[in-house]
Scaffold this active site. Structure first.
Site, PDB file in Angstrom:
ATOM      1  N   GLU A  77       0.869  -1.078  -0.427  1.00 38.48           N
ATOM      2  CA  GLU A  77      -0.087  -0.285   0.344  1.00 38.48           C
ATOM      3  C   GLU A  77       1.128   1.193  -0.143  1.00 38.48           C
ATOM      4  OE1 GLU A  77      -2.387  -0.197   2.792  1.00 38.48           O
ATOM      5  OE2 GLU A  77      -3.895   1.857   2.567  1.00 38.48           O
ATOM      6  N   ARG A 312       4.956 -12.866   9.519  1.00 41.18           N
ATOM      7  CA  ARG A 312       5.949 -11.765   8.975  1.00 41.18           C
ATOM      8  C   ARG A 312       7.449 -12.090   9.565  1.00 41.18           C
ATOM      9  NH1 ARG A 312       2.139  -8.172   8.912  1.00 41.18           N
ATOM     10  NH2 ARG A 312       3.582  -6.609   9.679  1.00 41.18           N
ATOM     11  N   LYS A 322       4.629   0.736   9.969  1.00 42.47           N
ATOM     12  CA  LYS A 322       4.553   2.131   9.157  1.00 42.47           C
ATOM     13  C   LYS A 322       3.824   3.194  10.199  1.00 42.47           C
ATOM     14  CE  LYS A 322       3.408  -0.006   4.600  1.00 42.47           C
ATOM     15  NZ  LYS A 322       1.928   0.111   3.320  1.00 42.47           N
TER      16      LYS A 322
END
Ligand code: ATP
Ligand code: MG
Length: 610
Positions: A77, A312, A322
């Protein structure tokens, strides 16, 4: 958050040699590779057609077979800079495509208009290229934007309503929450659930045309309010949001939810293996449900993509969220997105880390189905190993004190010859000037030597690396007792590389630069941004756990050859570590240097003598 064994498993076993990103060799096997290999053996995707661009069943119908044996994608994104966690995903997805005759797409998942910006798009393109990967194949650029599929997504929503699989819900957000149920209790149907399809369709079009307020209603998939998987209890798939999108501007005030958009993006792009992180495992049933409905309606080509989840990357001593990275930048705890201390790829690049270092790291940590922590030193080891192979050696004195060779004539100077790389003679040698006054490290002299100290102290001899053996005769001090110069005498018969040079045996070997020839330069000694392995895990906020010594700026004396270093050129400063030339903060075109990594791991091992 407890330490798993992986935290302390430094995985330093010998590793296979380096490999260019385009080169296909057998990589360590893992469960994702097993799935792909089984699919290829079964010919599962062999019959797919590829219409030359992403699209609906109609785009691909009648087109030639897809030249890509598999298709993967990296779908960021564009709402922030990429970090080390993304590097794992990039290496994985592009690596799988490379190894199995496939293509990996770079797809901007830009369905959420509010936080997305062109600046982030550009930085992501840059970072993926920098890591050594490409989305070009056979003359086609497989760079896509989810926002290009908004029309299809909207058509698909109308289809879902018409086929009885979606409805407009006008409950308030509060009512919707209350009727969703819990993990142990079924939800209850919305009073709008059984409204006629024609009514939902009419209202959806009004929503699209801007005739309803933000948040006043949503479009929901009609699945099962009693499903044990809460994600299947009629999830919202479209919401009203008046926001300007970085690419479609004000064309839409209706935006798809991520969970609706993502499977469609994959299907339109012919993705075969949609690799994502574990938190999406609960979404897989909806992913499959949605694509099945659209395929049975003839909107999507079969076979459909499959989602595969992996753990992850969790890395100690950094934050990989983020939101937190944005906070660090916006509150100015660091100097910007490319601050060399940040775990962003832009930061790592300025720090002097190499793309190959990241690719080795991704290979070494592998992929698994279970969450674990990787120690930051594993990444540093990969970077250090690679830099050791490629970085030319140079000499830098980071904490200079003057050394005067009293029996060396003041007007004389000569060249010494230093190898550019001890294991790579083909990189040649360079001339290093020597004269009467040199800079040496302050710690290479002790007036009163500690036990086991072999470097300069009155009466002791050492070798000036690549030069002569010198014997220390004493030092000068200022009024406060600080040493301001060290004195010595040299032995003219001991020059390195001349016959008989090593007949004088000494235990110490120190580096130096000629004071007349050296130049003064800013050097930044970077260290870990956080002083604890799991920032923010205890009672304190992660911002309280910043390492106050993460950046130290010093003035060093460097050998003249470094003046002409090119941007991003990396060196080993002998005895100190690996450094990279930073031309962005240069003074009159002369680079400053950033430390990438020390020669040894000083966090988990005691610092040794050089
Ligand atoms: P956020 O959801 O906070 O915006 P994100 O880190 O999920 O951030 P995306 O842009 O959605 O950001 O990530 C792009 C891809 O990178 C996703 O496929 C995601 O799974 C992967 N990714 C993100 N963080 C990690 C990580 N720590 N380890 C491995 N893969 C990751
Ligand atoms: Mg995400």
């Amino acid at each position: 958050m407890s330490d798993s064994p992986a935290t302390h498993n430094r995985k330093t076993a010998p590793q296979p040699g380096s490999r260019a990103p385009g080169e296909a060799t057998a990589s360590t096997s893992n469960f994702i590779r097993s799935v792909i290999e089984a699919d290829l053996a079964a010919g599962k995707y062999a019959a797919r057609a590829w219409g030359g661009r992403p699209g609906s069943a109609g785009t691909h119908k009648g087109a030639p077979a897809d030249p890509a044996k598999i298709r993967t994608r990296f779908p960021p994104e564009p709402n922030g800079y990429l970090h080390i966690g993304h590097a794992k995903s990039i290496c994985l997805n592009f690596g799988l495509a490379r190894d199995y005759g496939g293509i990996c797409h770079l797809r901007f998942d830009d369905t959420n208009p509010e936080k997305e910006e062109q600046e982030y798009v550009d930085s992501i393109i840059d970072a993926v290229h920098w890591l050594g990967f490409s989305w070009e194949s056979g003359g086609t650029s497989h760079l896509y934007y989810a926002s290009d599929y908004f029309d299809f997504m909207y058509q698909a929503a109308e289809y879902l309503i018409e086929s009885g699989h979606a409805y407009v819900d006008q409950q308030t957000a509060e009512e919707m929450r209350a009727s969703r149920g819990t993990l142990t209790e079924a939800g209850t149907n919305s009073p709008w659930r059984d409204r006629p399809a024609q009514e939902s369709l009419r209202i959806l079009r009004e929503m699209r045309d801007g005739r309803h307020a933000d948040g006043s209603m949503v479009l929901r998939a009609k699945i099962d309010m009693a499903s044990p998987n809460i994600n299947l209890r009629d999830p919202a798939i479209y919401r009203i949001k008046r926001a300007t999108h970085h690419r479609t501007s004000d064309k839409w005030c209706l935006y798809p939810m991520y969970t609706y958009a993502h499977p469609i993006e994959d299907a339109l792009e012919n993705i075969t293996h949609s690799v994502c992180t574990l938190e999406f495992a609960d979404q897989r049933p909806f992913y499959d449900w949605l694509l099945e409905r659209l395929a049975e309606g003839g909107l999507l080509q079969r076979p459909l993509p499959q989602q595969i989840e992996f753990a992850r990357l969790n890395l100690t001593y950094v934050v990989l969220s983020k939101r937190k990275l944005i906070e660090l930048v916006e509150e100015k705890h660091v100097a910007g997105w490319d601050d060399p201390r940040l775990p962003t790829l832009a930061g790592a690049r300025r720090r002097g880390y190499t793309p190959e270092g990241f690719r080795r790291f991704a290979e070494r940590i592998g992929v698994s189905k279970a969450d674990s922590w990787i120690d930051y030193s594993v990444l540093e080891d990969c970077v250090r190993e690679h830099l050791n192979e490629i970085a030319e050696r140079r000499i830098a004195v980071l904490d200079p004190v003057r050394l005067v060779i009293d029996n060396y004539p003041a007007i004389r100077e000569e060249e010494c010859h230093a190898p550019n790389h001890p294991q790579k003679p083909e990189l040649g040698k360079r001339a290093v000037p020597l004269s009467r006054e040199l800079w040496i490290e302050r710690e290479d002299f002790m007036e009163n030597p500690a036990k086991g100290y072999f470097r300069l102290f009155p009466g002791n001899s050492v070798r000036l690396r690549y030069g002569y053996v010198v014997k220390c005769t004493g030092c000068d001090k200022d009024a406060q007792g600080n040493v301001i110069a060290v004195h010595c005498q040299y032995d003219p018969d001991t020059k390195s590389g001349t016959p008989g040079a090593d007949k004088v045996k000494v235990k110490g070997n120190i580096h130096w630069v000629s004071a007349n020839h050296a130049y003064q330069c800013e050097v930044r000694l970077y260290d870990r941004l956080f002083k604890v392995p799991h920032p923010g895990a205890g009672d304190r906020g992660y911002l309280q756990e910043l390492n106050p010594e993460s950046k130290r700026v010093i003035t060093a004396q460097l050998e003249p050859a470094l003046k002409s270093a090119k941007a991003e050129e990396r060196f080993q400063f002998e005895r100190h570590g690996y450094f990279v030339a930073d031309l962005r903060d240069s003074r009159a075109g002369v680079p400053v240097f950033n430390r990438a990594v020390t020669l040894r791991d000083s966090w988990t091992k005691p610092a040794g003598q050089p």
